[in-house]
Enzyme design. Structure first.
Site, PDB file in Angstrom:
ATOM      1  N   ARG A   5      41.639  20.104   1.970  1.00  0.00           N
ATOM      2  CA  ARG A   5      40.402  19.527   2.481  1.00  0.00           C
ATOM      3  C   ARG A   5      39.340  20.562   2.810  1.00  0.00           C
ATOM      4  O   ARG A   5      38.274  20.235   3.299  1.00  0.00           O
ATOM      5  CB  ARG A   5      40.709  18.610   3.670  1.00  0.00           C
ATOM      6  CG  ARG A   5      41.410  17.345   3.209  1.00  0.00           C
ATOM      7  CD  ARG A   5      41.940  16.488   4.340  1.00  0.00           C
ATOM      8  NE  ARG A   5      42.788  15.427   3.821  1.00  0.00           N
ATOM      9  CZ  ARG A   5      42.374  14.210   3.477  1.00  0.00           C
ATOM     10  NH1 ARG A   5      41.110  13.886   3.618  1.00  0.00           N
ATOM     11  NH2 ARG A   5      43.207  13.313   3.008  1.00  0.00           N
ATOM     12  N   GLU A  36      36.706  13.945  -5.586  1.00  0.00           N
ATOM     13  CA  GLU A  36      36.034  13.676  -4.313  1.00  0.00           C
ATOM     14  C   GLU A  36      35.136  14.857  -3.958  1.00  0.00           C
ATOM     15  O   GLU A  36      35.625  15.968  -3.757  1.00  0.00           O
ATOM     16  CB  GLU A  36      37.078  13.467  -3.211  1.00  0.00           C
ATOM     17  CG  GLU A  36      36.472  13.216  -1.840  1.00  0.00           C
ATOM     18  CD  GLU A  36      37.494  13.279  -0.707  1.00  0.00           C
ATOM     19  OE1 GLU A  36      38.374  14.166  -0.730  1.00  0.00           O
ATOM     20  OE2 GLU A  36      37.404  12.447   0.199  1.00  0.00           O
ATOM     21  N   GLU A  95      30.920   7.770   7.368  1.00  0.00           N
ATOM     22  CA  GLU A  95      31.242   8.106   8.752  1.00  0.00           C
ATOM     23  C   GLU A  95      29.989   8.003   9.616  1.00  0.00           C
ATOM     24  O   GLU A  95      28.892   8.296   9.156  1.00  0.00           O
ATOM     25  CB  GLU A  95      31.813   9.526   8.833  1.00  0.00           C
ATOM     26  CG  GLU A  95      33.147   9.649   8.122  1.00  0.00           C
ATOM     27  CD  GLU A  95      33.733  11.062   8.132  1.00  0.00           C
ATOM     28  OE1 GLU A  95      34.933  11.194   7.874  1.00  0.00           O
ATOM     29  OE2 GLU A  95      32.976  12.024   8.377  1.00  0.00           O
ATOM     30  N   ASP A 128       0.842  -1.194   0.000  1.00  0.00           N
ATOM     31  CA  ASP A 128       0.000   0.000   0.000  1.00  0.00           C
ATOM     32  C   ASP A 128       0.875   1.241   0.000  1.00  0.00           C
ATOM     33  O   ASP A 128       1.432   1.627   1.023  1.00  0.00           O
ATOM     34  CB  ASP A 128      -0.895  -0.036   1.242  1.00  0.00           C
ATOM     35  CG  ASP A 128      -1.803   1.181   1.306  1.00  0.00           C
ATOM     36  OD1 ASP A 128      -1.730   2.027   0.386  1.00  0.00           O
ATOM     37  OD2 ASP A 128      -2.571   1.277   2.272  1.00  0.00           O
ATOM     38  N   GLU A 163      37.498   7.621  13.592  1.00  0.00           N
ATOM     39  CA  GLU A 163      37.556   8.966  13.024  1.00  0.00           C
ATOM     40  C   GLU A 163      37.978   9.982  14.079  1.00  0.00           C
ATOM     41  O   GLU A 163      38.276   9.631  15.203  1.00  0.00           O
ATOM     42  CB  GLU A 163      36.208   9.346  12.389  1.00  0.00           C
ATOM     43  CG  GLU A 163      36.205   9.298  10.865  1.00  0.00           C
ATOM     44  CD  GLU A 163      37.246  10.215  10.206  1.00  0.00           C
ATOM     45  OE1 GLU A 163      37.714  11.174  10.837  1.00  0.00           O
ATOM     46  OE2 GLU A 163      37.597   9.955   9.042  1.00  0.00           O
ATOM     47  N   GLU A 214      34.813   5.387  10.628  1.00  0.00           N
ATOM     48  CA  GLU A 214      34.635   5.413   9.166  1.00  0.00           C
ATOM     49  C   GLU A 214      34.879   4.031   8.599  1.00  0.00           C
ATOM     50  O   GLU A 214      35.800   3.330   9.023  1.00  0.00           O
ATOM     51  CB  GLU A 214      35.617   6.404   8.518  1.00  0.00           C
ATOM     52  CG  GLU A 214      35.561   6.375   6.985  1.00  0.00           C
ATOM     53  CD  GLU A 214      36.395   7.469   6.316  1.00  0.00           C
ATOM     54  OE1 GLU A 214      36.361   8.619   6.784  1.00  0.00           O
ATOM     55  OE2 GLU A 214      37.077   7.150   5.320  1.00  0.00           O
ATOM     56  N   GLU A 244      32.664   7.207   1.387  1.00  0.00           N
ATOM     57  CA  GLU A 244      33.360   7.028   2.672  1.00  0.00           C
ATOM     58  C   GLU A 244      32.328   7.294   3.759  1.00  0.00           C
ATOM     59  O   GLU A 244      31.875   8.414   3.914  1.00  0.00           O
ATOM     60  CB  GLU A 244      34.505   8.026   2.805  1.00  0.00           C
ATOM     61  CG  GLU A 244      35.553   7.904   1.705  1.00  0.00           C
ATOM     62  CD  GLU A 244      36.549   9.059   1.769  1.00  0.00           C
ATOM     63  OE1 GLU A 244      37.100   9.297   2.851  1.00  0.00           O
ATOM     64  OE2 GLU A 244      36.729   9.723   0.741  1.00  0.00           O
ATOM     65  N   HIS A 280      31.826  11.495   2.055  1.00  0.00           N
ATOM     66  CA  HIS A 280      32.519  11.926   0.842  1.00  0.00           C
ATOM     67  C   HIS A 280      32.167  10.971  -0.286  1.00  0.00           C
ATOM     68  O   HIS A 280      32.096   9.764  -0.080  1.00  0.00           O
ATOM     69  CB  HIS A 280      34.040  11.883   1.044  1.00  0.00           C
ATOM     70  CG  HIS A 280      34.518  12.818   2.110  1.00  0.00           C
ATOM     71  ND1 HIS A 280      35.772  12.741   2.652  1.00  0.00           N
ATOM     72  CD2 HIS A 280      33.896  13.850   2.722  1.00  0.00           C
ATOM     73  CE1 HIS A 280      35.918  13.694   3.557  1.00  0.00           C
ATOM     74  NE2 HIS A 280      34.789  14.379   3.634  1.00  0.00           N
TER      75      HIS A 280
HETATM   76  P1  ADP Z   1      40.249   9.628   1.626  1.00  0.00           P
HETATM   77  O1  ADP Z   1      41.670   9.736   1.171  1.00  0.00           O
HETATM   78  O2  ADP Z   1      39.452  10.822   1.230  1.00  0.00           O
HETATM   79  O3  ADP Z   1      40.136   9.292   3.098  1.00  0.00           O
HETATM   80  P2  ADP Z   1      39.445   6.880   1.186  1.00  0.00           P
HETATM   81  O4  ADP Z   1      40.736   6.174   0.948  1.00  0.00           O
HETATM   82  O5  ADP Z   1      38.875   6.766   2.565  1.00  0.00           O
HETATM   83  O6  ADP Z   1      39.637   8.418   0.773  1.00  0.00           O
HETATM   84  O7  ADP Z   1      38.326   6.379   0.152  1.00  0.00           O
HETATM   85  C1  ADP Z   1      38.570   6.321  -1.210  1.00  0.00           C
HETATM   86  C2  ADP Z   1      37.344   5.811  -1.941  1.00  0.00           C
HETATM   87  O8  ADP Z   1      37.524   6.066  -3.332  1.00  0.00           O
HETATM   88  C3  ADP Z   1      37.117   4.309  -1.817  1.00  0.00           C
HETATM   89  O9  ADP Z   1      35.746   4.043  -1.648  1.00  0.00           O
HETATM   90  C4  ADP Z   1      37.610   3.792  -3.177  1.00  0.00           C
HETATM   91  O10 ADP Z   1      37.021   2.559  -3.589  1.00  0.00           O
HETATM   92  C5  ADP Z   1      37.172   4.918  -4.074  1.00  0.00           C
HETATM   93  N1  ADP Z   1      37.821   4.904  -5.403  1.00  0.00           N
HETATM   94  C6  ADP Z   1      39.039   4.451  -5.755  1.00  0.00           C
HETATM   95  N2  ADP Z   1      39.238   4.559  -7.093  1.00  0.00           N
HETATM   96  C7  ADP Z   1      38.092   5.094  -7.607  1.00  0.00           C
HETATM   97  C8  ADP Z   1      37.641   5.429  -8.923  1.00  0.00           C
HETATM   98  N3  ADP Z   1      38.411   5.257  -9.997  1.00  0.00           N
HETATM   99  N4  ADP Z   1      36.398   5.938  -9.054  1.00  0.00           N
HETATM  100  C9  ADP Z   1      35.603   6.145  -7.990  1.00  0.00           C
HETATM  101  N5  ADP Z   1      35.970   5.840  -6.730  1.00  0.00           N
HETATM  102  C10 ADP Z   1      37.192   5.317  -6.526  1.00  0.00           C
HETATM  103 MG    MG Z   2      37.609  11.516   1.904  1.00  0.00          MG
HETATM  104 MG    MG Z   3      36.693  10.555   7.067  1.00  0.00          MG
HETATM  105 MG    MG Z   4      38.491   8.381   4.146  1.00  0.00          MG
END
Ligand code: ADP
Ligand code: MG
Ligand code: MG
Ligand code: MG
Ligand code: MG
Length: 444
Positions: free
Chosen positions: A316, A333, A132, A52, A187, A194, A130, A243
């Site tokens: 950042r 990002e 959190e 529904d 975090e 995270e 990512e 992110h």
């Molecule tokens: P940060 O450095 O901002 O903390 P993270 O290492 O925590 O980033 O997360 C990186 C994210 O980006 C992961 O989910 C990873 O799978 C993703 N990632 C890596 N390569 C690619 C890509 N080519 N396209 C989209 N996302 C990607």
């Molecule tokens: Mg990040």
């Molecule tokens: Mg973080």
């Molecule tokens: Mg991260």
């Protein structure tokens, strides 16, 4: 697709699955489900399961309330945390009208439409979120609180990090459900965590975000904790963001954001895509940051972005950052979204905005280097850097009447979303907060 109907029937039989949850997401990002027994499986696979729709906020009026759930067979997963005899499995479903057309109020349909458009242009969007969240105590009645006795910070280890085992448990359960978890860590704020899982195509990524939140909440509860994705649960501490890492690839999986000839090793498409997002950012902030509370996170000093700008370095404070990896990992990002967002709608908006940038060859504003939190307003004005909406009210204003958002979301969701957010903002503005009382009651 990965599974056929026969595969599903066999898996349900072999794995002793007793209950099947048919899941979908409402406009406001809430996961909903109806449970059926294994005996009803065939009916479900024939798309004959109904619910529904009028019972669900933002869906349909009373007089047109029959909605059908069409299971996406590839989303079949057994819940590892449920009993291992008489197991519980789920499908993520698409919502259809009785006449067999997709329901325009289904957020998953909105994303599918955007994905189709990308596909027609020869693109696949890859998304890595990512996630959190906070793990808080519950009170004697089991109600969530914002208290914790944990005092750990970024990347801390046990015994300071008290939730090590909870995170471990969440990660193991996710992996059993087919997730490839890349990293998990404590975090910055006490009790904040995270978990990052591997990027995949946009639709799968949105499904994964919904599954992730459900799993995190469920596992946390088993440890006597409440997992919350509220953007800013406590004043004076970092809020929780989500992110979104994005890249475009072609059908063969080649990363189309990478170009070794370019000074930053980014392609034309990458620049246009960013430009599209920057152009539409204000109007879509209400989707990436949907709550009154979301805007309490978007303030200076806590690593959350506030200016509509991009940066090629590890800056950042900017809205879009280019993480340093290149080649197959080349990505942008987007740092404003929080996990209160409806991932289907937010990703549809990001993808459509990016494609608009490519289609119209929108020029990218100059990047902004350095910490924008410490820049003078004048300097930012000179560089034409705008702020993202400061409140839900500002976000509503930027969204209201935006023809691009209307096109991306469709009339139904566009309007329902606007009405609900206007109501939320009105309700909030009518509140007299503790802060006001403590500041004004005595003095005035
Ligand atoms: P940060 O450095 O901002 O903390 P993270 O290492 O925590 O980033 O997360 C990186 C994210 O980006 C992961 O989910 C990873 O799978 C993703 N990632 C890596 N390569 C690619 C890509 N080519 N396209 C989209 N996302 C990607
Ligand atoms: Mg990040
Ligand atoms: Mg973080
Ligand atoms: Mg991260
Ligand atoms: Mg990292």
């Amino acid at each position: 697709s990965k599974y056929s109907k026969e595969d599903i029937m066999r898996m349900v039989e072999d794995e002793d699955v007793e209950f099947i949850r048919l899941q979908f997401t409402d406009i406001f990002g809430m996961l909903k489900n109806v449970a059926i027994t294994a005996g009803q499986l065939e009916k479900a696979l024939d798309n004959r399961c109904m619910f529904d729709g009028s019972a669900i906020e933002g869906f349909v009026r009373i007089d047109e309330s029959d909605m059908y759930l069409y299971p996406d067979l590839d989303t079949f997963e057994v819940f590892p945390w449920r009993p291992q005899q008489g197991k519980v499995a789920r499908f993520i479903c698409d919502v259809y009208n009785p006449n067999g057309t997709p329901f325009s109020g289904d957020p998953r349909y909105v994303l599918k439409r955007a994905v189709k458009r990308a596909q027609d242009m020869g693109y696949v969007l890859n998304v890595g979120p990512e996630c959190e969240f906070f793990l808080f105590h519950t009170d004697e009645e089991g109600r969530p609180t914002t208290s914790t006795h944990e005092m750990a910070g970024y990347f801390d280890v046990s015994p300071i990090d008290l939730a090590e085992n909870v995170r471990r448990d969440i990660v193991l359960n996710l992996e059993e459900m087919g997730f490839q978890v890349e990293a998990s860590h404590h975090e910055i704020a006490p009790a904040q965590h995270e978990i990052d899982f591997q990027y995949t195509d946009a639709l799968r990524a949105a499904d994964n975000i919904m599954t992730f939140k459900m799993a995190a909440k469920t596992i946390a509860k088993r440890h006597g904790l409440h997992a919350t994705f509220m953007p800013k649960p406590r004043e004076g501490m970092n809020g929780s963001g989500m992110h979104i890492n994005m890249s475009l690839s072609d059908k063969e999986g080649r990363n189309l954001f990478a170009d070794d000839q370019d000074a930053l090793r980014l392609s034309r498409d990458a620049y246009y895509f960013m430009a599209g997002i920057l152009r539409h950012m204000k109007a879509m902030t209400i989707l990436t940051n949907p709550l009154v509370n979301s805007y309490k996170r978007l303030i200076p000093g806590f690593d959350a972005p506030i200016y509509i700008a991009w940066s090629p370095t590890s800056n950042r404070s900017s809205l879009i950052r280019i993480p340093s990896p290149r080649g197959e990992s080349t990505r942008i990002e987007l740092r404003c979204p929080d996990s209160a967002m409806n991932p289907y709608l937010a990703l549809a908006a990001c993808l459509s905005a990016g494609l608009d940038g490519i289609e119209k060859k929108i020029g990218l504003p100059a990047c902004v280097e350095g910490n924008m939190f410490t820049m003078e307003p004048e300097e930012l004005r000179e560089r034409n850097v705008e702020r993202i909406p400061e409140t839900l009210g500002d976000a509503i204003e930027a969204y209201n009447g935006d023809s691009f958002m209307k096109e991306v979301l469709g009339e139904h969701i566009y309007t329902k979303y606007l009405e609900a957010k206007e109501q939320e903002w009105r309700d909030f503005r009518a509140q007299v907060t503790d802060w006001e009382v403590s500041q004004y009651l005595y003095k005035y």
